[in-house]
Structure formats: C-alpha cells, structure tokens
Scaffold this motif. Sequence first.
Motif, mmCIF file in Angstrom:
data_model
loop_
_atom_site.group_PDB
_atom_site.id
_atom_site.type_symbol
_atom_site.label_atom_id
_atom_site.label_comp_id
_atom_site.label_asym_id
_atom_site.label_seq_id
_atom_site.Cartn_x
_atom_site.Cartn_y
_atom_site.Cartn_z
ATOM 1 N N LEU A 5 0.816 -1.212 0.000
ATOM 2 C CA LEU A 5 0.000 0.000 0.000
ATOM 3 C C LEU A 5 0.852 1.265 0.000
ATOM 4 C CD1 LEU A 5 -2.740 -1.070 2.581
ATOM 5 C CD2 LEU A 5 -2.897 -1.063 0.081
ATOM 6 N N GLY A 6 2.187 1.080 -0.034
ATOM 7 C CA GLY A 6 3.065 2.237 -0.050
ATOM 8 C C GLY A 6 3.386 2.787 1.324
ATOM 9 N N LYS A 7 2.920 2.121 2.381
ATOM 10 C CA LYS A 7 3.200 2.568 3.739
ATOM 11 C C LYS A 7 4.507 1.963 4.228
ATOM 12 C CE LYS A 7 -1.641 3.182 5.057
ATOM 13 N NZ LYS A 7 -2.708 2.833 6.034
ATOM 14 N N VAL A 8 5.206 2.689 5.103
ATOM 15 C CA VAL A 8 6.463 2.186 5.651
ATOM 16 C C VAL A 8 6.215 0.854 6.355
ATOM 17 C CG1 VAL A 8 8.301 2.597 7.332
ATOM 18 C CG2 VAL A 8 7.486 4.477 5.904
ATOM 19 N N ASP A 9 7.012 -0.138 6.019
ATOM 20 C CA ASP A 9 6.890 -1.479 6.589
ATOM 21 C C ASP A 9 7.722 -1.538 7.875
ATOM 22 O OD1 ASP A 9 7.280 -4.852 5.221
ATOM 23 O OD2 ASP A 9 6.869 -4.142 7.246
ATOM 24 N N LYS A 10 7.049 -1.360 9.016
ATOM 25 C CA LYS A 10 7.783 -1.296 10.281
ATOM 26 C C LYS A 10 8.229 -2.677 10.759
ATOM 27 C CE LYS A 10 5.882 3.137 11.647
ATOM 28 N NZ LYS A 10 5.230 3.974 12.687
ATOM 29 N N ILE A 11 7.575 -3.715 10.274
ATOM 30 C CA ILE A 11 8.037 -5.065 10.604
ATOM 31 C C ILE A 11 9.421 -5.282 9.980
ATOM 32 C CG2 ILE A 11 7.609 -7.531 10.266
ATOM 33 C CD1 ILE A 11 4.619 -6.918 10.362
ATOM 34 N N ALA A 12 9.554 -4.859 8.732
ATOM 35 C CA ALA A 12 10.855 -4.976 8.069
ATOM 36 C C ALA A 12 11.893 -4.076 8.733
ATOM 37 C CB ALA A 12 10.707 -4.617 6.589
ATOM 38 N N LEU A 13 11.472 -2.886 9.157
ATOM 39 C CA LEU A 13 12.413 -1.967 9.808
ATOM 40 C C LEU A 13 12.938 -2.542 11.125
ATOM 41 C CD1 LEU A 13 11.216 1.755 9.492
ATOM 42 C CD2 LEU A 13 13.335 0.715 8.671
ATOM 43 N N ARG A 14 12.059 -3.198 11.880
ATOM 44 C CA ARG A 14 12.512 -3.804 13.133
ATOM 45 C C ARG A 14 13.603 -4.843 12.871
ATOM 46 N NH1 ARG A 14 6.941 -3.166 14.223
ATOM 47 N NH2 ARG A 14 6.571 -1.777 16.003
ATOM 48 N N LYS A 15 13.432 -5.612 11.790
ATOM 49 C CA LYS A 15 14.443 -6.616 11.453
ATOM 50 C C LYS A 15 15.752 -5.954 11.030
ATOM 51 C CE LYS A 15 11.082 -10.128 9.997
ATOM 52 N NZ LYS A 15 10.565 -10.922 8.841
ATOM 53 N N LEU A 16 15.654 -4.783 10.394
ATOM 54 C CA LEU A 16 16.840 -4.071 9.928
ATOM 55 C C LEU A 16 17.519 -3.269 11.036
ATOM 56 C CD1 LEU A 16 15.554 -2.689 6.494
ATOM 57 C CD2 LEU A 16 17.362 -4.396 6.834
ATOM 58 N N TRP A 17 16.822 -3.087 12.177
ATOM 59 C CA TRP A 17 17.323 -2.204 13.220
ATOM 60 C C TRP A 17 18.759 -2.536 13.671
ATOM 61 C CZ3 TRP A 17 16.748 2.433 15.059
ATOM 62 C CH2 TRP A 17 17.331 2.755 16.284
ATOM 63 N N PRO A 18 19.092 -3.789 13.960
ATOM 64 C CA PRO A 18 20.472 -4.074 14.388
ATOM 65 C C PRO A 18 21.505 -3.616 13.359
ATOM 66 C CG PRO A 18 19.063 -5.949 14.832
ATOM 67 C CD PRO A 18 18.262 -5.008 13.986
ATOM 68 N N GLN A 19 21.193 -3.807 12.083
ATOM 69 C CA GLN A 19 22.117 -3.406 11.022
ATOM 70 C C GLN A 19 22.221 -1.887 10.933
ATOM 71 O OE1 GLN A 19 21.089 -5.087 7.191
ATOM 72 N NE2 GLN A 19 21.955 -3.321 6.104
ATOM 73 N N LEU A 20 21.075 -1.196 11.048
ATOM 74 C CA LEU A 20 21.067 0.263 10.920
ATOM 75 C C LEU A 20 21.667 0.966 12.131
ATOM 76 C CD1 LEU A 20 17.472 0.721 9.442
ATOM 77 C CD2 LEU A 20 19.632 1.059 8.218
ATOM 78 N N SER A 21 21.440 0.401 13.318
ATOM 79 C CA SER A 21 21.843 1.076 14.558
ATOM 80 C C SER A 21 23.172 0.588 15.116
ATOM 81 C CB SER A 21 20.766 0.872 15.626
ATOM 82 O OG SER A 21 20.689 -0.499 15.995
ATOM 83 N N GLY A 22 23.584 -0.601 14.700
ATOM 84 C CA GLY A 22 24.795 -1.177 15.285
ATOM 85 C C GLY A 22 24.526 -1.905 16.583
ATOM 86 N N GLU A 23 23.226 -1.956 17.024
ATOM 87 C CA GLU A 23 22.875 -2.699 18.236
ATOM 88 C C GLU A 23 22.719 -4.176 17.895
ATOM 89 O OE1 GLU A 23 20.258 0.763 20.549
ATOM 90 O OE2 GLU A 23 19.343 -1.138 19.952
ATOM 91 N N GLN A 24 23.178 -5.026 18.747
ATOM 92 C CA GLN A 24 23.043 -6.468 18.525
ATOM 93 C C GLN A 24 22.099 -7.083 19.545
ATOM 94 O OE1 GLN A 24 24.301 -7.792 15.784
ATOM 95 N NE2 GLN A 24 25.118 -5.755 15.311
#
Length: 578
Positions: free
Chosen positions: A559-578
């Motif tokens: 629907l063109g909305k930000v996929d926050k489920i995918a963002l949560r999975k990407l969070w460690p990579q984006l933030s450097g948090e493990q």
Amino acid sequence: MSDILREGHRPASEAPLQSDPVLNDPVLARVAGPGSPFEIGLRNGIRQFVSAPPDLNLMIESARRFGNRTCVVDFSSDGEERRLDYDQFFAWRDQLVPLLHVRRGDRVAIAMRNRAEWLVAFLAVMKAGGVAVLVNSRGSGPELLAMLEDVDPAVVLADTDRADAVRDAGYKGRVLDLTKPLPEDELTRRAAEPAADAGVADPEDPCAILFTSGTTGRVKGAILSHRNVITGLMSTQMSGMVVLTNMAAQMGTTVEALIGQMPQQASLLVYPLFHVSGLGAGFLSPFVSGGKVVIMRRWDADEAARLIAAEQISMFSAVPTMLWDILHRARTDGASLVSLRNIGSGGQALPVNLVEEVHALCPHAQIGTGYGMTECSGAIAQAVGPDFMRRPAAAGRVLPMVEVRIEGPEGQILAPGEAGEIVVRGAQVMKGYWNRPEETAAVLTGDGWLRTGDVGFVDEDGYVFIVDRKKDMVISGGENIYCAEVERVLGELPGLTECAAFGLPDERLGERLVAVVIAAGNDGIDEAGVIEWVAGRLARYKAPTRVAFATTTLPRNALGKVDKIALRKLWPQLSGEQ
C-alpha cells in the motif's frame, strides 16, 4: 463502603438481573446479588449498578464521615511534608468552590503535576457542577495550549510552571494558580456570598474530559459521564469485595471481621492524575473508601522505597518499570516491602520474570494486573491473587460490568481463543470525543459497542490476551507514545526526507521508542540533534531513545506505507545494536 450506596438510587427503568451468566460465580452472586450495595441490573440492555448515586459529588461527599482520618500526604516543592485529614481536605475544597465562578456544565481545566492542589481542584469542580478537563501536565506549552483551545474552559486551575507555560504559549483565558495563596479579599467576599447549590447531576451529564491520542497523532478529549466514572469506581470496589470475600472464607471469618482487623489502606500515587488510572485507582477509589493517599510528584525509586516503609504503604500499583526499580532497591539496599498487601500493574503486560521476582520478595502480597483504556473509564479486565496466578500471561479477566466480544476483519464475532479486534460495551464506555463526531463514529457503534483498536482473544474462562495493536502506539514506562505524532514532528525537521518511529522490546521500560530517518542533503543532522528536536516540541518522554540513519529509501508494503516489521528486522544493522 459508601453510605450513599446503601441508601439506594434504583431508577424504575433499571431491572435487577435474574439469571445473567455474569453471576454464575457464587461469590460474585453474593457480592452483587439482590439487595447488596453492588446489585447489578439492566438498563437499556446494559448492566448497571442499580444503587449507584447519579452524581460523582454524592459519592465524594460520603467520604466526609472519615473526619480526622489521614487523607493525603504530600510534599511541597521544597520537601516540606503536608499531612491533611478528611475534615481539613473538605474545608480546603469548600473554600475553593466559590472562587471558580462556574455553573453546571462549565468546563474547568486542571493543569498541574501530582500534588494535593490537584486533588482539591478536582473535588471542587465536582462540587461546583463543572466538567473537569484533565490536561497532560507533562506536555509542552504548545501541547497544553492545543488542549485548552480545543475545550475552551471557563477557567484553568494550574500550578506555577503550567500557568507560566500556557501564558507563554499565548493562552488568553482565565488562569488560577492554586500553588499560590488564595486572595484573602476574594475569600472574604465569596464567604459572605456562598456559591449557589449546583444541584444533582443527571447520570449522563459530562463529568470529566480526559485526553487521548489516536493513530493520526491528534489529541482527542474522551467525554466521561458521571455514570461512566461511578461505574468504573464501583466496579473496582466490587472486585476488591470479591477478593475479601474469598480471603474471609479461607480464613474462616466474615468479611466484616476481616475489614475490622485491617489498618487504614495506604496507597502510593505514582500514576499521573491526568491518566484514568491515576484519577480512578490512584485517587478516587482510595479516597471514597477512607484510604490514605501518599502523593509522588515524579518517580524516584529511592524516595518511593522510603515512603513505602515510612507510610506503611499497603497498595502499590505501578508500571513494570517502577516495580523493577523497587525490587532492585529491596534486593540491593534492603528496602522494606513488608507493608505491601496489594501490588498491581497495568499499561503493559507483566513479564513472567517480574511476576516471579515480586512473588519471591513479597509472598504475602496479592499480585494483580489489568487492561483498560481512557475511553472505558478504567479497567475492562482485571485479575488479582489466585485469579492472576492462574493466567499470569493474560491481561486480566473480563470484569462483570463489561461485555467483551472479539470481531474479525468483516465484523464477524469470533469464538473463544480466536484473535481479532477487542470490542467492548458497558456503562463505563465514554459518551464520545469532544468536538470529534467523525472520530467518535469511527469507534462507537449505534448500540454502544466501542472498538478498542487492540487485537487479542478471550479464552473459555474469560481471560483476555493482547496479541497486537491496530493502533500504531508504543507503551514505554507506562506512557502511551503515538508514533504518528512523533513522525509528524520529525517531518518538520529541515533536511529529513523520510522517517519512521516504532517500538522495540525493553526489559525495564516494556518498550522503547526508536526512529529511523533519512537526512538527504543535510550533513549537519546527527542523532542527538534529532532527539532534541522532538524533545523540544513534545513532552520529553516522547522523544526517541535512539535514532538510526538510513541511506536508502525505507521499506514499504504493497500500500506504499512504511513497513515497520521490516524496519525492526533491519534495526540491528542500521543502529549497530546487537
């Protein structure tokens, strides 16, 4: 139990229940059966307390009988203790009423931190026949101004900090700073001309307006009637009476004898009073029952531990974050929790390891949890003691005064155990949102069912389990943070082209808010700057705890909305948090 409830206020249209399944529990049947103070009847197909007073002020007035019993313990800004009994508290309330200059139905805003003046202000508004508008005292000046302009109050009752904040934000209405001495000349003049009797409210008259946000991030004022608030209070009292009845049976004594042996209940008020949990469970419920309310202005674990021991606090209800803090003091510093008899939590699920820790340190205390919302005047489900321990992962059992059903995507009613939207009906359900007819219609059906926006299921025994939220909201330390509101503010930061805010699990806070942003063309933006941007425009607790920077467009769904489920999975990579 309040004398006013014993006198009986049964309208002719409220018929007693004969064989409602809600009374299948034999203990509840005794507590809420015919002739009892909590007798349940039907009015327009909705369960009611048939002996409930029509006006919250009548319930409040019944507390005068507690006389010289300690009512409130408060500490001024310089740390000086204030200890007031019920006689003193009512005298203070009666002195304030004529200074309000309001008539029945006038809106009166209360904008203060937790303090004795807040309690007095609320009681005075009820006595004067006004509608108490409870604004978020933790909000910024512009946030406070938006709430005040929305409801257009006759007067704002404030503390000095909030009075200054709304004036600086441009508010032009009448503001009365209750933390300053009341004007002597006005007191003398008004004493000679007592305020007119406001009479008795109709049960459906507005009683209070509490602010809540939606997925749009716009604050909305939920209108609670006198019937709504009173039903919420009496429902809490009835639940307590069921627990006492079970305890008395186990001990081989009577409820009356058990109550006679108990010391005065002492509650530590830590929830903000503008929250429905602070107003109801934290203040009004112990007040009308003759309890002692010990007020905390802001959370401080060391001070809370000291107060629990010094004031012999018996009832402590707090978010999991605060419970962890207190348990840590008990483990490491030897803080005494021996006086605690009831430990409750709400706002988010209780972690199993927290339950085990509480039970280990306070084996003598009844542990409980609840699930509710502002629009329902408090709790929808609750479980205490053995009820709670049977299903510690649940949010509580559906309370007798509330009907709950689970609806599927097409509005179909689902069977026990099937997950869908939680929809509720009862005498606690709000009248609607102030000046928001479209948003009211979106959540309230014509026959009184309220769509909660929460996804969950109810099992065969009536326990409610929360699975997810339809609303994009984070509960951090018991505070509701609406992602859309934070994203709106992030979107105003020059240089940001995309942003998304969402929650991540946190052992202490329950959830913590984080954000992912794209800052194309502005190399001067850093994490600290983004956090301060939000903190300077909203209440500080709404600011992200961490901000990660993405270099490619944020993931989106069909629907063109930000996929926050995918963002949560990407969070460690984006933030450097493990």
